[in-house]
Write an enzyme that holds these catalytic residues in place. Structure first.
Site, mmCIF file in Angstrom:
data_model
loop_
_atom_site.group_PDB
_atom_site.id
_atom_site.type_symbol
_atom_site.label_atom_id
_atom_site.label_comp_id
_atom_site.label_asym_id
_atom_site.label_seq_id
_atom_site.Cartn_x
_atom_site.Cartn_y
_atom_site.Cartn_z
ATOM 1 N N GLY A 186 0.955 -1.359 0.119
ATOM 2 C CA GLY A 186 0.096 0.269 -0.016
ATOM 3 C C GLY A 186 0.949 1.317 0.074
ATOM 4 C CB ALA A 187 0.135 4.773 -0.724
ATOM 5 N N GLY A 243 2.832 2.111 3.518
ATOM 6 C CA GLY A 243 3.729 1.214 3.762
ATOM 7 C C GLY A 243 4.955 1.353 2.731
ATOM 8 C CB ALA A 296 1.787 7.871 0.543
ATOM 9 C CE LYS A 350 -5.215 9.149 10.404
ATOM 10 N NZ LYS A 350 -3.930 8.154 10.099
ATOM 11 C CG ASN A 388 -9.496 9.545 9.088
ATOM 12 O OD1 ASN A 388 -8.865 10.233 8.089
ATOM 13 N ND2 ASN A 388 -8.756 8.712 9.645
ATOM 14 C CD GLU A 402 -8.638 1.755 6.694
ATOM 15 O OE1 GLU A 402 -7.748 1.129 7.609
ATOM 16 O OE2 GLU A 402 -8.100 2.705 6.209
#
Length: 298
Positions: free
Chosen positions: A19-20, A22, A125, A180, A184, A262
């Protein structure tokens, strides 16, 4: 080279998935001269371009001394289960995902000498094919979740400073996760449902929705014992929208690529907690239902 040199890590790191976030972390490890390998579902080496740097990552081999697990919240249990046979007896595991951390089951599956951590980050990212870009400079908060983690405070904090720093160490990650979560909840579903970048949410038509989402989240957070200041959160959300205006949220990207989101760990968590405390959260409930329908169609 001296063993205590900042460029000589005490632990050898493995990053799970591609993933981005990671790959951002793995790239920063590699560019800082730290050994890093990838653990992928289909074991293979991986070549990417990070900014202007062509980078090569080898496939992880056991035993794994330290593992960063930046996978989606729903994928964490299966990822940890797959890792268990390959972990060193005193391995350190760092979880990092959106939404709230459900770690009890994972803690019970580790041996007493294996450390568990949670890291929440505001870095952005974007991965497009074999190219990864750092789209938002951020910071991270890191918390040890068991005694074995506390024995490796310096080594793990030093590593996470390289990968996703600057890092703040805390004894209790929950206030940071609620903070957070509110951000989100205000940004991710709206960008996914409207197929837009973050900056689009600065338009007047979205302000009543953002206001109501945050008002509902603040009510639930207060009941849960992690109070958030509504005015501060509203200001923070507007700052994030401005500073990441050109970015696409992870949830928008997941819907755009027909992937599972998510939403359950973000808006779903808010709705579940609201029911627990008998608090009405009509807009978050509506957004959850719309997202689940959209995800199901995808």
């Amino acid at each position: 080279m001296a063993q205590n040199s900042p460029t000589q890590p005490a632990l050898s790191w493995t990053v799970v998935g591609q993933g981005a976030i990671g790959l951002l972390a793995a790239s920063r490890f590699k560019l800082a001269g730290w050994p890093v390998q990838l653990w992928l579902r289909q074991p293979a080496a991986l070549d990417i371009r990070f900014e202007q740097h062509p980078l090569h990552f080898n496939c992880a081999t056991a035993p794994l001394a330290a593992v960063l697990i930046p996978v989606k919240s729903y994928a964490v249990p299966a990822a940890v289960q797959a890792l268990l046979p390959a972990l060193a007896p005193d391995a350190q595991l760092v979880l990092s995902h959106n939404g709230m951390a459900a770690t009890e089951h994972i803690l019970s599956s580790l041996s007493p000498a294996q450390g568990l951590w949670f890291l929440t980050t505001t870095h952005g990212a974007l991965k497009q094919g074999a190219t990864v870009r750092h789209t938002g400079q951020g910071q991270s908060v890191l918390a040890p979740l068991n005694a074995a983690a506390k024995n490796q405070l310096l080594a793990v904090q030093q590593a996470m400073d390289i990968a996703l720093g600057p890092v703040t160490l805390t004894g209790n990650i929950l206030p940071f996760l609620w903070h957070k979560l509110a951000i989100n909840a205000a940004i991710n579903p709206l960008t996914a449902l409207n197929n837009c970048n973050n900056g689009e949410l600065a338009k007047a038509q979205y302000q009543p929705l953002i206001n109501q989402i945050l008002a509902e989240v603040c009510q639930v957070a207060e009941a849960a014992g992690y109070p958030l200041q509504y005015a501060q959160m509203l200001e923070k959300v507007q700052q994030v929208i401005q500073s990441t205006a050109a970015n696409f949220s992870s949830m928008q990207q997941d819907i755009a690529h027909s992937r599972r989101t998510e939403i359950d760990a973000i808006t779903g968590y808010i709705v579940t907690q609201a029911a627990r405390y008998n608090i009405a959260v009509p807009l978050n409930t509506q957004l959850l239902q719309q997202m689940l329908q959209l995800q199901h169609r995808g």
